[in-house]
Design a protein around this motif. Structure first.
Motif, PDB file in Angstrom:
ATOM      1  N   UNK A  58       0.839  -1.205   0.000  1.00  0.00           N
ATOM      2  CA  UNK A  58       0.000   0.000   0.000  1.00  0.00           C
ATOM      3  C   UNK A  58       0.874   1.254   0.000  1.00  0.00           C
ATOM      4  N   UNK A  59       1.920   1.267   0.809  1.00  0.00           N
ATOM      5  CA  UNK A  59       2.834   2.426   0.838  1.00  0.00           C
ATOM      6  C   UNK A  59       3.563   2.579  -0.490  1.00  0.00           C
ATOM      7  N   UNK A  60       4.046   1.484  -1.049  1.00  0.00           N
ATOM      8  CA  UNK A  60       4.816   1.539  -2.290  1.00  0.00           C
ATOM      9  C   UNK A  60       4.005   2.074  -3.467  1.00  0.00           C
ATOM     10  N   UNK A  61       2.740   1.710  -3.538  1.00  0.00           N
ATOM     11  CA  UNK A  61       1.929   2.131  -4.688  1.00  0.00           C
ATOM     12  C   UNK A  61       1.010   3.311  -4.373  1.00  0.00           C
ATOM     13  N   UNK A  62       1.038   3.774  -3.124  1.00  0.00           N
ATOM     14  CA  UNK A  62       0.273   4.959  -2.765  1.00  0.00           C
ATOM     15  C   UNK A  62      -1.225   4.755  -2.718  1.00  0.00           C
ATOM     16  N   UNK A  63      -1.647   3.585  -2.269  1.00  0.00           N
ATOM     17  CA  UNK A  63      -3.077   3.301  -2.132  1.00  0.00           C
ATOM     18  C   UNK A  63      -3.461   3.194  -0.669  1.00  0.00           C
ATOM     19  N   UNK A  64      -4.735   3.399  -0.395  1.00  0.00           N
ATOM     20  CA  UNK A  64      -5.236   3.188   0.959  1.00  0.00           C
ATOM     21  C   UNK A  64      -5.211   1.693   1.251  1.00  0.00           C
ATOM     22  N   UNK A  65      -5.203   1.318   2.527  1.00  0.00           N
ATOM     23  CA  UNK A  65      -5.257  -0.114   2.854  1.00  0.00           C
ATOM     24  C   UNK A  65      -6.494  -0.805   2.259  1.00  0.00           C
ATOM     25  N   UNK A  66      -7.632  -0.116   2.269  1.00  0.00           N
ATOM     26  CA  UNK A  66      -8.854  -0.721   1.736  1.00  0.00           C
ATOM     27  C   UNK A  66      -8.744  -0.945   0.228  1.00  0.00           C
ATOM     28  N   UNK A  67      -8.225   0.047  -0.489  1.00  0.00           N
ATOM     29  CA  UNK A  67      -8.070  -0.100  -1.942  1.00  0.00           C
ATOM     30  C   UNK A  67      -7.055  -1.187  -2.264  1.00  0.00           C
ATOM     31  N   UNK A  68      -6.002  -1.262  -1.460  1.00  0.00           N
ATOM     32  CA  UNK A  68      -4.990  -2.305  -1.663  1.00  0.00           C
ATOM     33  C   UNK A  68      -5.596  -3.679  -1.465  1.00  0.00           C
ATOM     34  N   UNK A  69      -6.378  -3.845  -0.405  1.00  0.00           N
ATOM     35  CA  UNK A  69      -7.022  -5.127  -0.127  1.00  0.00           C
ATOM     36  C   UNK A  69      -7.924  -5.554  -1.276  1.00  0.00           C
ATOM     37  N   UNK A  70      -8.713  -4.607  -1.798  1.00  0.00           N
ATOM     38  CA  UNK A  70      -9.613  -4.914  -2.911  1.00  0.00           C
ATOM     39  C   UNK A  70      -8.818  -5.352  -4.142  1.00  0.00           C
ATOM     40  N   UNK A  71      -7.761  -4.604  -4.452  1.00  0.00           N
ATOM     41  CA  UNK A  71      -6.942  -4.941  -5.621  1.00  0.00           C
ATOM     42  C   UNK A  71      -6.241  -6.278  -5.434  1.00  0.00           C
ATOM     43  N   UNK A  72      -5.718  -6.528  -4.255  1.00  0.00           N
ATOM     44  CA  UNK A  72      -5.032  -7.803  -3.989  1.00  0.00           C
ATOM     45  C   UNK A  72      -6.009  -8.966  -4.147  1.00  0.00           C
ATOM     46  N   UNK A  73      -7.220  -8.817  -3.626  1.00  0.00           N
ATOM     47  CA  UNK A  73      -8.222  -9.880  -3.783  1.00  0.00           C
ATOM     48  C   UNK A  73      -8.494 -10.148  -5.255  1.00  0.00           C
ATOM     49  N   UNK A  74      -8.586  -9.093  -6.037  1.00  0.00           N
ATOM     50  CA  UNK A  74      -8.830  -9.222  -7.476  1.00  0.00           C
ATOM     51  C   UNK A  74      -7.656  -9.937  -8.153  1.00  0.00           C
ATOM     52  N   UNK A  75      -6.424  -9.575  -7.774  1.00  0.00           N
ATOM     53  CA  UNK A  75      -5.232 -10.161  -8.404  1.00  0.00           C
ATOM     54  C   UNK A  75      -4.998 -11.603  -7.966  1.00  0.00           C
ATOM     55  N   UNK A  76      -5.369 -11.933  -6.746  1.00  0.00           N
ATOM     56  CA  UNK A  76      -5.288 -13.327  -6.293  1.00  0.00           C
ATOM     57  C   UNK A  76      -6.313 -14.163  -7.071  1.00  0.00           C
ATOM     58  N   UNK A  77      -7.543 -13.643  -7.181  1.00  0.00           N
ATOM     59  CA  UNK A  77      -8.595 -14.358  -7.909  1.00  0.00           C
ATOM     60  C   UNK A  77      -8.231 -14.553  -9.382  1.00  0.00           C
ATOM     61  N   UNK A  78      -7.513 -13.580  -9.963  1.00  0.00           N
ATOM     62  CA  UNK A  78      -7.112 -13.668 -11.370  1.00  0.00           C
ATOM     63  C   UNK A  78      -5.895 -14.560 -11.575  1.00  0.00           C
ATOM     64  N   UNK A  79      -5.278 -15.018 -10.479  1.00  0.00           N
ATOM     65  CA  UNK A  79      -4.130 -15.902 -10.591  1.00  0.00           C
ATOM     66  C   UNK A  79      -2.800 -15.200 -10.784  1.00  0.00           C
ATOM     67  N   UNK A  80      -2.745 -13.906 -10.447  1.00  0.00           N
ATOM     68  CA  UNK A  80      -1.502 -13.148 -10.605  1.00  0.00           C
ATOM     69  C   UNK A  80      -0.682 -13.058  -9.318  1.00  0.00           C
ATOM     70  N   UNK A  81      -1.346 -13.113  -8.172  1.00  0.00           N
ATOM     71  CA  UNK A  81      -0.655 -13.011  -6.885  1.00  0.00           C
ATOM     72  C   UNK A  81      -1.010 -14.179  -5.990  1.00  0.00           C
ATOM     73  N   UNK A  82      -0.066 -14.504  -5.115  1.00  0.00           N
ATOM     74  CA  UNK A  82      -0.361 -15.424  -4.014  1.00  0.00           C
ATOM     75  C   UNK A  82      -0.350 -14.617  -2.730  1.00  0.00           C
ATOM     76  N   UNK A  83      -1.139 -15.056  -1.790  1.00  0.00           N
ATOM     77  CA  UNK A  83      -1.217 -14.393  -0.482  1.00  0.00           C
ATOM     78  C   UNK A  83      -1.035 -15.483   0.565  1.00  0.00           C
ATOM     79  N   UNK A  84       0.088 -15.404   1.268  1.00  0.00           N
ATOM     80  CA  UNK A  84       0.425 -16.414   2.272  1.00  0.00           C
ATOM     81  C   UNK A  84       0.675 -15.744   3.617  1.00  0.00           C
ATOM     82  N   UNK A  85       0.481 -16.488   4.672  1.00  0.00           N
ATOM     83  CA  UNK A  85       0.828 -16.004   6.009  1.00  0.00           C
ATOM     84  C   UNK A  85       2.350 -16.015   6.134  1.00  0.00           C
TER      85      UNK A  85
END
Length: 151
Positions: A58-85
């Motif tokens: 979020x800091x690197x791309x200048x987005x709010x945490x909420x906008x980052x979360x929405x985009x990350x969910x979209x990118x995970x669903x599209x198969x572009x990102x993984x989200x791991x603990x």
């Protein structure tokens, strides 16, 4: 018009053309990946870092945490990102490119990077220092004006 003035104008035009051409490449990559430009910035930040926490992203791309979360969910669903603990801190989530996304990014941007490096081989050390100074000043100028426009 003096030769110096004409040269400055041509350099400014070339810098603008360079930015527009880079934007064309980004647009083409976004189309191929089926993402919008914000999502492409996120993919780029993760690709550059290797892996990032959601907060750092979020800091690197200048987005709010909420906008980052929405985009990350979209990118995970599209198969572009993984989200791991994060194994080192189970409260954090670590984001990384999927192998398929990493391959697409390399296929798109790899040749640009390699050919750009080859082009730089034609310049002397002194010329490269001038180019670097110009580009760094340009980046600082652009970011300062982006901040001015936002405020």
């Amino acid at each position: 018009m003096s030769k110096q003035t004409d040269l400055r104008r041509r350099v400014a035009e070339a810098a603008a053309d360079f930015g527009a051409a880079a934007d064309e490449v980004d647009g083409a990559v976004a189309e191929v990946l089926g993402v919008n430009r914000t999502d492409l910035r996120i993919i780029g930040a993760v690709a550059l870092a290797g892996e990032l926490s959601a907060g750092a992203l979020a800091r690197d791309v200048g987005l709010s945490p909420a906008a980052t979360t929405t985009a990350v969910q979209r990118l995970v669903a599209a198969g572009h990102l993984t989200r791991e603990v994060d194994p080192a801190d189970r409260r954090r989530t670590v984001l990384a490119l999927t192998p398929g996304a990493a391959e697409q990014i390399e296929r798109a941007y790899g040749p640009v990077a390699r050919e750009g490096q080859e082009a730089l081989e034609d310049y002397t050390t002194a010329e490269l220092a001038v180019v670097e100074r110009f580009l760094r000043q340009g980046v600082a100028l652009q970011r300062a004006h982006a901040a001015r426009i936002r405020s």
